[in-house]
Motif scaffolding. Structure first.
Motif, short mmCIF file in Angstrom:
data_model
loop_
_atom_site.label_atom_id
_atom_site.label_comp_id
_atom_site.label_asym_id
_atom_site.label_seq_id
_atom_site.Cartn_x
_atom_site.Cartn_y
_atom_site.Cartn_z
N PHE A 52 28.13 -8.65 -7.94
CA PHE A 52 28.41 -7.41 -8.67
C PHE A 52 27.28 -6.40 -8.49
O PHE A 52 27.52 -5.21 -8.24
N MET A 53 26.05 -6.86 -8.58
CA MET A 53 24.92 -5.94 -8.51
C MET A 53 24.73 -5.35 -7.12
O MET A 53 24.24 -4.22 -6.98
N THR A 54 25.12 -6.07 -6.07
CA THR A 54 24.96 -5.53 -4.72
C THR A 54 26.20 -4.76 -4.27
O THR A 54 26.09 -3.72 -3.61
N GLU A 55 27.39 -5.23 -4.63
CA GLU A 55 28.61 -4.61 -4.13
C GLU A 55 29.10 -3.46 -5.00
O GLU A 55 29.80 -2.56 -4.50
N VAL A 56 28.74 -3.46 -6.28
CA VAL A 56 29.23 -2.43 -7.19
C VAL A 56 28.09 -1.60 -7.78
O VAL A 56 28.08 -0.37 -7.66
N TRP A 57 27.13 -2.25 -8.39
CA TRP A 57 26.04 -1.52 -9.05
C TRP A 57 25.18 -0.75 -8.05
O TRP A 57 24.80 0.38 -8.29
N GLY A 58 24.85 -1.39 -6.93
CA GLY A 58 24.12 -0.69 -5.90
C GLY A 58 22.71 -1.19 -5.65
O GLY A 58 21.80 -0.38 -5.48
N MET A 59 22.51 -2.50 -5.60
CA MET A 59 21.22 -3.06 -5.24
C MET A 59 21.29 -3.67 -3.85
O MET A 59 22.38 -3.81 -3.27
N ALA A 60 20.14 -4.06 -3.31
CA ALA A 60 20.08 -4.70 -2.01
C ALA A 60 19.65 -6.15 -2.18
O ALA A 60 18.79 -6.45 -3.01
N PRO A 61 20.23 -7.08 -1.40
CA PRO A 61 19.76 -8.46 -1.48
C PRO A 61 18.33 -8.57 -0.95
O PRO A 61 17.95 -7.86 -0.02
N SER A 62 17.55 -9.43 -1.56
CA SER A 62 16.19 -9.68 -1.09
C SER A 62 16.12 -11.07 -0.46
O SER A 62 15.99 -11.19 0.75
N GLU A 63 16.26 -12.10 -1.29
CA GLU A 63 16.24 -13.48 -0.80
C GLU A 63 17.14 -14.33 -1.67
O GLU A 63 17.46 -13.98 -2.81
#
Length: 296
Positions: free
Chosen positions: A19-30
């Motif tokens: 949710f946070m990467t696909e909708v909210w707008g964050m980037a994966p780190s690890e």
């Protein structure tokens, strides 16, 4: 000193990260084991960690500081007798420092020597966390405690909150006058007002309406939009938090009042009081470590 990250435990970290990467707008780190780390555009290696657990709780909220600040902090925490222990971070960025339990059970982690990473492009990525707010049984006592022991400073007091800073940003945390202790919300600093508004539109595209906002707060003067995340807590798009001088005079509740039917400077938004209250009660705090003496 700077607020860096928050570490949450919950049953489905992969879904929360999605949710946070696909909708909210964050980037994966690890991803390390079952723990997902997400970053923004700024230099911190991650802003949010989702750790797998049968129950949901806040593992810690992490601040980074200099070795000198950490040494002074250890001395004051030791003198205060707060539960604490040495901590060597196993999260991205590493660093060494201490874990501290505040009088109402909030867990903070302070690290020195943590590494940073190269910033990345992305106009809709959050830059950093701007603040993490906690509910408190006695917000005034919490404010005094972090001033006396952690060296933070109270910036303003309202009927609802005690706002606290650790640098020149108006608040990096706050204590809400809730009557109980838990996570109130997590605020993500966006590049500008347009990024906040685009975020609202993106969430609406995925059938998520704001629980409060858009609007502009009084204390801190930041633009905001609050949402209730599908994995539980309240999360906020925010920008333009006021920078304050060292001698900033803390306001009192009577200094922050609104005309009838207004709850912010603009007066254009409604607020889902009931829905926010339920979400604000979900994530409590759990100490997963035994208190231990701090090294000199």
């Amino acid at each position: 000193m700077k607020l860096r990250s928050i570490e949450l435990a919950l049953p489905d970290p992969a879904a929360a990260a999605a949710f946070m990467t696909e909708v909210w707008g964050m980037a994966p780190s690890e991803v390390r084991g079952d723990t997902h780390y997400l970053r923004g555009s700024g230099p911190f290696p991650y802003l949010v960690a989702f750790e797998k657990s049968d129950e949901e709780f806040v593992r810690s909220t992490t601040f980074v500081c200099s070795a000198g600040d950490l040494a002074a902090l250890k001395e004051r925490v030791g003198q205060a007798g707060w539960p604490c222990c040495p901590a060597a971070s196993e999260d991205p960025g590493a660093g060494e420092g201490i874990l501290v339990e505040l009088p109402e059970g909030v867990i903070l982690r302070f690290l020195a020597g943590s590494t940073e990473v190269a910033p990345i492009e992305g106009r809709d990525l959050p830059v950093r966390l701007t603040h993490v707010v906690f509910n408190a049984a006695d917000a005034e006592a919490c404010g005094h405690a972090v001033e006396d022991v952690l060296g933070f400073k109270v910036s303003d007091r309202t009927k609802g909150m005690v706002f606290v800073r650790c640098n020149d940003s108006h608040h990096s945390t706050a204590f809400a006058r809730a009557g109980f202790t838990s996570l109130n919300h997590i605020a993500f600093e966006m590049e500008d007002i347009d990024a906040v508004m685009r975020g609202i539109g993106r969430l609406r595209d995925h059938a998520h309406a704001p629980a409060w906002g858009p609007g502009r707060h009084g204390p801190g003067a930041n633009v905001y939009a609050y949402f209730i995340a599908p994995y539980g807590p309240v999360i906020e798009f925010s920008t333009a938090v006021e920078k304050v001088p060292e001698d900033y005079k803390a306001g009192a509740p009577e200094d922050w009042t609104w005309p009838p039917n207004r709850i912010d400077q603009w007066g254009i938004s409604d607020k889902d009081f009931d829905g926010l209250r339920v979400a604000e009660e979900r994530f409590r705090f759990r100490r997963q470590w035994a208190p231990a003496p701090l090294e000199d």
